[in-house]
Design a protein around this motif. Structure first.
Motif, PDB file in Angstrom:
ATOM      1  N   GLN A 138     -81.212 -16.742 -89.257  1.00 24.45           N
ATOM      2  CA  GLN A 138     -81.919 -15.905 -90.241  1.00 24.45           C
ATOM      3  C   GLN A 138     -81.875 -16.427 -91.684  1.00 24.45           C
ATOM      4  N   ARG A 139     -81.316 -17.602 -91.895  1.00 28.66           N
ATOM      5  CA  ARG A 139     -81.296 -18.170 -93.259  1.00 28.66           C
ATOM      6  C   ARG A 139     -82.512 -19.074 -93.450  1.00 28.66           C
ATOM      7  N   PHE A 140     -82.990 -19.169 -94.714  1.00 29.15           N
ATOM      8  CA  PHE A 140     -84.140 -20.039 -94.976  1.00 29.15           C
ATOM      9  C   PHE A 140     -83.742 -21.294 -95.743  1.00 29.15           C
ATOM     10  N   VAL A 141     -82.421 -21.492 -95.974  1.00 28.48           N
ATOM     11  CA  VAL A 141     -81.937 -22.761 -96.525  1.00 28.48           C
ATOM     12  C   VAL A 141     -80.930 -23.357 -95.539  1.00 28.48           C
ATOM     13  N   THR A 142     -80.845 -24.683 -95.526  1.00 33.41           N
ATOM     14  CA  THR A 142     -80.029 -25.369 -94.513  1.00 33.41           C
ATOM     15  C   THR A 142     -78.681 -25.846 -95.062  1.00 33.41           C
ATOM     16  N   ASN A 143     -78.439 -25.602 -96.359  1.00 37.23           N
ATOM     17  CA  ASN A 143     -77.263 -26.182 -97.005  1.00 37.23           C
ATOM     18  C   ASN A 143     -75.944 -25.783 -96.351  1.00 37.23           C
ATOM     19  N   TYR A 144     -75.026 -26.736 -96.339  1.00 38.37           N
ATOM     20  CA  TYR A 144     -73.679 -26.550 -95.792  1.00 38.37           C
ATOM     21  C   TYR A 144     -73.007 -25.319 -96.416  1.00 38.37           C
ATOM     22  N   HIS A 145     -73.151 -25.171 -97.747  1.00 42.89           N
ATOM     23  CA  HIS A 145     -72.496 -24.051 -98.448  1.00 42.89           C
ATOM     24  C   HIS A 145     -73.138 -22.699 -98.142  1.00 42.89           C
ATOM     25  N   LYS A 146     -74.298 -22.719 -97.492  1.00 36.08           N
ATOM     26  CA  LYS A 146     -74.973 -21.471 -97.110  1.00 36.08           C
ATOM     27  C   LYS A 146     -74.924 -21.269 -95.596  1.00 36.08           C
ATOM     28  N   GLY A 147     -73.930 -21.874 -94.964  1.00 44.74           N
ATOM     29  CA  GLY A 147     -73.734 -21.658 -93.526  1.00 44.74           C
ATOM     30  C   GLY A 147     -74.406 -22.661 -92.628  1.00 44.74           C
ATOM     31  N   GLY A 148     -75.109 -23.655 -93.216  1.00 43.85           N
ATOM     32  CA  GLY A 148     -75.752 -24.691 -92.404  1.00 43.85           C
ATOM     33  C   GLY A 148     -74.714 -25.580 -91.734  1.00 43.85           C
ATOM     34  N   HIS A 149     -75.079 -26.176 -90.613  1.00 44.34           N
ATOM     35  CA  HIS A 149     -74.125 -27.063 -89.931  1.00 44.34           C
ATOM     36  C   HIS A 149     -74.819 -28.363 -89.520  1.00 44.34           C
ATOM     37  N   ALA A 150     -74.013 -29.379 -89.281  1.00 42.20           N
ATOM     38  CA  ALA A 150     -74.540 -30.706 -88.936  1.00 42.20           C
ATOM     39  C   ALA A 150     -74.819 -30.818 -87.447  1.00 42.20           C
ATOM     40  N   ALA A 151     -75.812 -31.646 -87.138  1.00 45.19           N
ATOM     41  CA  ALA A 151     -76.085 -32.038 -85.748  1.00 45.19           C
ATOM     42  C   ALA A 151     -76.600 -33.479 -85.806  1.00 45.19           C
ATOM     43  N   PRO A 152     -76.366 -34.267 -84.750  1.00 44.38           N
ATOM     44  CA  PRO A 152     -76.875 -35.649 -84.762  1.00 44.38           C
ATOM     45  C   PRO A 152     -78.403 -35.645 -84.905  1.00 44.38           C
ATOM     46  N   LEU A 153     -78.912 -36.385 -85.880  1.00 44.86           N
ATOM     47  CA  LEU A 153     -80.346 -36.342 -86.201  1.00 44.86           C
ATOM     48  C   LEU A 153     -81.216 -36.780 -85.026  1.00 44.86           C
ATOM     49  N   ASP A 225     -68.888 -37.759 -83.925  1.00 40.38           N
ATOM     50  CA  ASP A 225     -68.679 -39.188 -84.164  1.00 40.38           C
ATOM     51  C   ASP A 225     -68.417 -39.394 -85.652  1.00 40.38           C
ATOM     52  N   LYS A 226     -67.257 -39.936 -85.999  1.00 44.97           N
ATOM     53  CA  LYS A 226     -66.852 -40.067 -87.415  1.00 44.97           C
ATOM     54  C   LYS A 226     -67.276 -41.407 -88.037  1.00 44.97           C
ATOM     55  N   THR A 227     -68.093 -42.196 -87.336  1.00 47.20           N
ATOM     56  CA  THR A 227     -68.486 -43.515 -87.849  1.00 47.20           C
ATOM     57  C   THR A 227     -69.163 -43.407 -89.207  1.00 47.20           C
ATOM     58  N   MET A 228     -70.131 -42.472 -89.340  1.00 53.07           N
ATOM     59  CA  MET A 228     -70.867 -42.346 -90.605  1.00 53.07           C
ATOM     60  C   MET A 228     -69.960 -41.863 -91.727  1.00 53.07           C
ATOM     61  N   LEU A 229     -69.087 -40.906 -91.417  1.00 54.26           N
ATOM     62  CA  LEU A 229     -68.132 -40.410 -92.422  1.00 54.26           C
ATOM     63  C   LEU A 229     -67.247 -41.554 -92.915  1.00 54.26           C
ATOM     64  N   ASN A 230     -66.752 -42.371 -91.996  1.00 55.98           N
ATOM     65  CA  ASN A 230     -65.888 -43.500 -92.370  1.00 55.98           C
ATOM     66  C   ASN A 230     -66.633 -44.501 -93.252  1.00 55.98           C
ATOM     67  N   THR A 231     -67.911 -44.740 -92.940  1.00 59.43           N
ATOM     68  CA  THR A 231     -68.728 -45.658 -93.752  1.00 59.43           C
ATOM     69  C   THR A 231     -68.911 -45.104 -95.162  1.00 59.43           C
ATOM     70  N   ILE A 232     -69.210 -43.801 -95.260  1.00 62.41           N
ATOM     71  CA  ILE A 232     -69.388 -43.150 -96.568  1.00 62.41           C
ATOM     72  C   ILE A 232     -68.123 -43.293 -97.406  1.00 62.41           C
ATOM     73  N   MET A 233     -66.960 -43.005 -96.791  1.00 60.35           N
ATOM     74  CA  MET A 233     -65.696 -43.038 -97.530  1.00 60.35           C
ATOM     75  C   MET A 233     -65.335 -44.468 -97.937  1.00 60.35           C
TER      76      MET A 233
END
Length: 244
Positions: A138-153, A225-233
């Motif tokens: 029921q939310r119209f924004v996807t942001n993490y801080h507004k309850g959005g969650h990640a999924a593999p693109l 999969d933490k590969t992308m997180l590790n690359t970012i850090m």
């Protein structure tokens, strides 16, 4: 460095190859708001310097008038009261833009968009991470801080299109577009990180939503999969070492 949404919009508008990806956007006025509400079934009113989905207002045509929503609050009004209802959710200290609403694709019933995490640790831009941001119910924004969650693109695009070839094609297009956006904004601003948000319609059409010069990486912590997180850090550490 916080770069206002309108500055970025105008910079991208200045590059002809990017124009078709930009939803119609203007500084808000009562006349523009009503005109856009007649042209599109949904419009978004966004603070020029807001982030994290905070302060976004949605106005939507419904059978008996218009629904204006901000967060969990909503008002149903006629056209004579539309602008007043929007103003009631605005902060006087902020400048706002009005933008065409997008018909975002859905994943498991909720809207989603794509977050592309771009970094420039040395001399060229790299894509360190790509993820879908799936809105809370029921939310119209996807942001993490507004309850959005990640999924593999890729998984989300495959679910949307049902065809691997189309999902792969959109992924390639998203990557190419992200490089163009990063290069264009970087021409005007000395940045080394950029979080680019792109909307994908069910038809496959891609839209630019926002580019954040201070992107958060919490979304990528949610992926199994933490590969992308590790690359970012790793790239963050490199940027600090080479450029601080």
């Amino acid at each position: 460095m916080t770069i206002g949404k309108m500055i970025k919009h105008k910079e991208l508008l200045g590059r002809p190859t990017l124009r078709k990806y930009l939803p119609e956007t203007h500084w808000i006025t009562p006349a523009r708001t009503l005109r856009m509400m007649r042209s599109y079934s949904t419009i978004f009113i966004k603070p020029n310097k807001g982030s994290g989905g905070t302060g976004i207002i949605r106005a939507k045509r419904i059978r008996n008038g218009y629904e204006v929503r901000s967060g969990q609050s909503r008002k149903v009004v006629g056209s004579g009261s539309l602008y007043r209802a929007i103003q009631s959710f605005q902060k006087p200290s902020q400048r706002y833009l009005v933008q065409r609403g997008l018909q975002l694709g859905r994943y498991k019933g909720a809207i989603f968009d794509a977050r592309i995490y771009m970094q420039k640790p040395v001399s060229g831009w790299v894509i360190s991470g790509m993820a879908a941001r799936v809105a809370a119910p029921q939310r119209f924004v996807t942001n993490y801080h507004k309850g959005g969650h990640a999924a593999p693109l890729h998984k989300v695009l495959l679910s949307l299109f049902g065809k691997r070839r189309k999902a792969n094609d959109r992924l390639s297009k998203i990557a190419a577009l992200s490089y163009s956006i990063a290069a264009t904004i970087n021409k005007h601003h000395p940045i080394r990180e950029l979080g680019i948000d792109l909307g994908i319609e069910k038809s496959g059409r891609i839209w630019f939503i926002e580019a954040n010069s201070r992107p958060g990486h919490m979304l990528f912590k949610q992926l199994p999969d933490k590969t992308m997180l590790n690359t970012i850090m790793k790239n963050k550490r490199l940027i600090r070492r080479l450029h601080s």
